[in-house]
Design an enzyme around this catalytic site. Structure first.
Site, mmCIF file in Angstrom:
data_model
loop_
_atom_site.group_PDB
_atom_site.id
_atom_site.type_symbol
_atom_site.label_atom_id
_atom_site.label_comp_id
_atom_site.label_asym_id
_atom_site.label_seq_id
_atom_site.Cartn_x
_atom_site.Cartn_y
_atom_site.Cartn_z
ATOM 1 N N TYR A 156 -1.382 -0.419 11.061
ATOM 2 C CA TYR A 156 -1.549 -1.069 9.926
ATOM 3 C C TYR A 156 -0.424 -0.864 8.736
ATOM 4 C CZ TYR A 156 -3.002 -1.488 5.070
ATOM 5 O OH TYR A 156 -3.320 -1.760 3.685
ATOM 6 N N LYS A 196 2.539 -3.389 7.099
ATOM 7 C CA LYS A 196 2.682 -3.485 5.924
ATOM 8 C C LYS A 196 4.163 -3.082 5.486
ATOM 9 C CE LYS A 196 -0.074 -4.545 2.901
ATOM 10 N NZ LYS A 196 -0.596 -5.583 2.411
ATOM 11 N N THR A 240 0.813 -1.152 0.040
ATOM 12 C CA THR A 240 -0.032 0.066 0.045
ATOM 13 C C THR A 240 0.913 1.240 0.019
ATOM 14 O OG1 THR A 240 -1.429 1.212 1.475
ATOM 15 C CG2 THR A 240 -0.452 -0.501 2.622
ATOM 16 N N ASP A 241 0.299 2.316 -0.516
ATOM 17 C CA ASP A 241 1.018 3.768 -0.471
ATOM 18 C C ASP A 241 1.183 4.164 0.796
ATOM 19 O OD1 ASP A 241 -1.553 4.388 0.052
ATOM 20 O OD2 ASP A 241 -1.580 5.815 -1.620
ATOM 21 N N GLU A 242 0.385 3.555 2.030
ATOM 22 C CA GLU A 242 0.396 4.076 3.177
ATOM 23 C C GLU A 242 1.686 3.966 3.818
ATOM 24 O OE1 GLU A 242 -3.260 3.573 5.448
ATOM 25 O OE2 GLU A 242 -4.208 3.044 3.647
#
Ligand code: NAD
Ligand code: TYD
Length: 360
Positions: free
Chosen positions: A160, A164, A134-136
């Site tokens: 989260y 990741k 994810t870009d997060e």
């Protein structure tokens, strides 16, 4: 060419879209999914009776099961979607995210590596481990910062995102240390059919229809870059087919919207497609509530690498894709009824009941 793919998390939102698209393309799918609260066999209804789809309920961290699946089905690639995925849940129960996203991924990698080493050289070279991230992991941007590139340092803010990011490091380490041919993709916020209604877009659609408040965190000025799930799947197919092992590709929608813009668009579509009985707008149901802890202000994704190398760009404009998505939820009342069960109600109570109102 037909391939056998071991897909993990293929009963979730993006995983099921991927499984259906790969079955349509002629691949054989071994689908390993633990069926947590967000995994839903109904997402795979279109694959029912298809002999090219083998569903296995189980955990990516179950070494014995993964080993048996690899030895029995001898996949050409492993595609890892399985994860705990909701930021708000990670704030309330971070350990679960470490267990699945970090430890689970590490066990999966180790088990895959052990099996991969037994393959003849040609098959070993052709094998791929595609990890969906994810870009997060990059953290948060200010209003005028340049979008994230693949070389932006990882600065995850939520549990989260931290889990990741840790998984991404493990996947990369397996390439550097053991030579496993890995591919990593980092995508922006997805929307589309079959998304569990804890995430912004489906939560707003279903809450609006139920006449409930639409809980916007804080001012609603936070920005997300929205991508339709089928555009995401098309990007993944290209990376799997042509991506150079060891590489990372950002995938983005080029559709940055504030949360108020996104929620407003959902309300306008519902006003048109399913007007309220009193003739007023769903916009009246918006409530500003206490902000998420550590709420990332803005994500924006520079996806020029995948455009340059693999010729991918998003095909659906946000407003078009959103209209199609709202129609999907309106057209699938049975899916909605079954999903909106006790566990979902319990989540709404846990996450929203104690939140104070906030000034817009
Ligand atoms: P989801 O929550 O809808 O689905 C996750 C799936 O994983 C579920 O089917 C669940 O049962 C399964 N699962 C969970 N733990 C498991 C375990 N230990 N073993 C096997 N299966 C397990 O999530 P999603 O939105 O489809 O996300 C899929 C992947 O894409 C995740 O890795 C997520 O981080 C990533 N991602 C999501 C988005 C987004 O906007 N939704 C954006 C970028 C990346
Ligand atoms: P979400 O769908 O949870 O995705 P992510 O946090 O992974 O980006 O949330 C999208 C945006 O919407 C995020 O800025 C938080 C906000 N949001 C709300 O304002 N209200 C809500 O009830 C939810 C679930 C999210």
């Amino acid at each position: 060419m037909s391939r056998t793919l071991l897909v993990t998390g293929g009963a979730g939102f993006i995983g099921s879209a991927w499984v259906l698209s790969r079955l349509a393309a002629g691949d054989r799918i071994i689908n390993l999914d633990l069926l947590t609260y967000s995994g839903n066999p109904e997402n795979l209804a279109e694959a029912a009776g298809n002999p090219a789809h083998v569903f296995v309920k189980g955990d990516i961290g179950d070494e014995g099961l993964v080993k048996a699946l690899l030895e029995t089905h001898r996949p050409d690639a492993v595609v890892n979607f399985a994860a705990e995925t909701h930021v708000d849940r990670s704030i309330l129960d971070p350990d679960r995210f470490v267990r699945t996203n970090v430890l689970g991924t590490s066990v999966l990698l180790r088990t895959v590596r052990d099996w991969w080493l037994t393959l003849p050289e040609e098959r070993r070279a052709a094998f791929r481990f595609l990890h969906i991230s994810t870009d997060e992991v990059y953290g948060s941007l200010g209003p005028s910062d340049a979008p994230f590139t693949e070389s932006t340092p990882l600065r995850p803010n939520s549990p989260y995102a931290a889990s990741k990011a840790a998984a991404d490091h493990f996947v990369r380490a397996w390439h550097e240390t053991y030579g496993l041919p890995v591919l990593i993709t980092r995508c922006s916020n997805n929307y589309g059919p079959r998304q569990f209604p804890e995430k912004l877009i489906p939560l707003m659609i279903l809450s609006a229809l139920e006449g409930k408040p639409l809980p916007v965190y804080g001012t609603g000025g936070n920005i997300r870059d929205w991508l339709h799930v089928e555009d995401h799947c098309e990007a993944l197919a290209l990376v799997l087919e042509r991506g150079q092992p060891g590489g990372t590709w950002n995938i983005g929608g080029g559709s940055g919207r504030t949360n108020m813009e996104a929620v407003g668009a959902v309300c306008s579509l519902l006003d048109e497609l399913r007007p309220r009985a009193d003739g007023r707008s769903y916009l009246e149901q918006i409530r500003h509530v206490e902000d998420r802890a550590g709420h990332d202000f803005r994500y924006a994704t520079d996806f020029s690498r995948i455009t340059r190398e693999l010729g991918w760009r998003p095909r659906r404009r946000f407003e078009e894709g959103l209209a199609e998505t709202v129609r999907w939820y309106l057209g699938h009342p049975q899916w909605v009824r079954r999903v909106v069960t006790g566990e979902y109600r319990a989540w709404l109570e846990l996450n929203y009941a104690g939140r104070a109102d906030a000034a817009p």
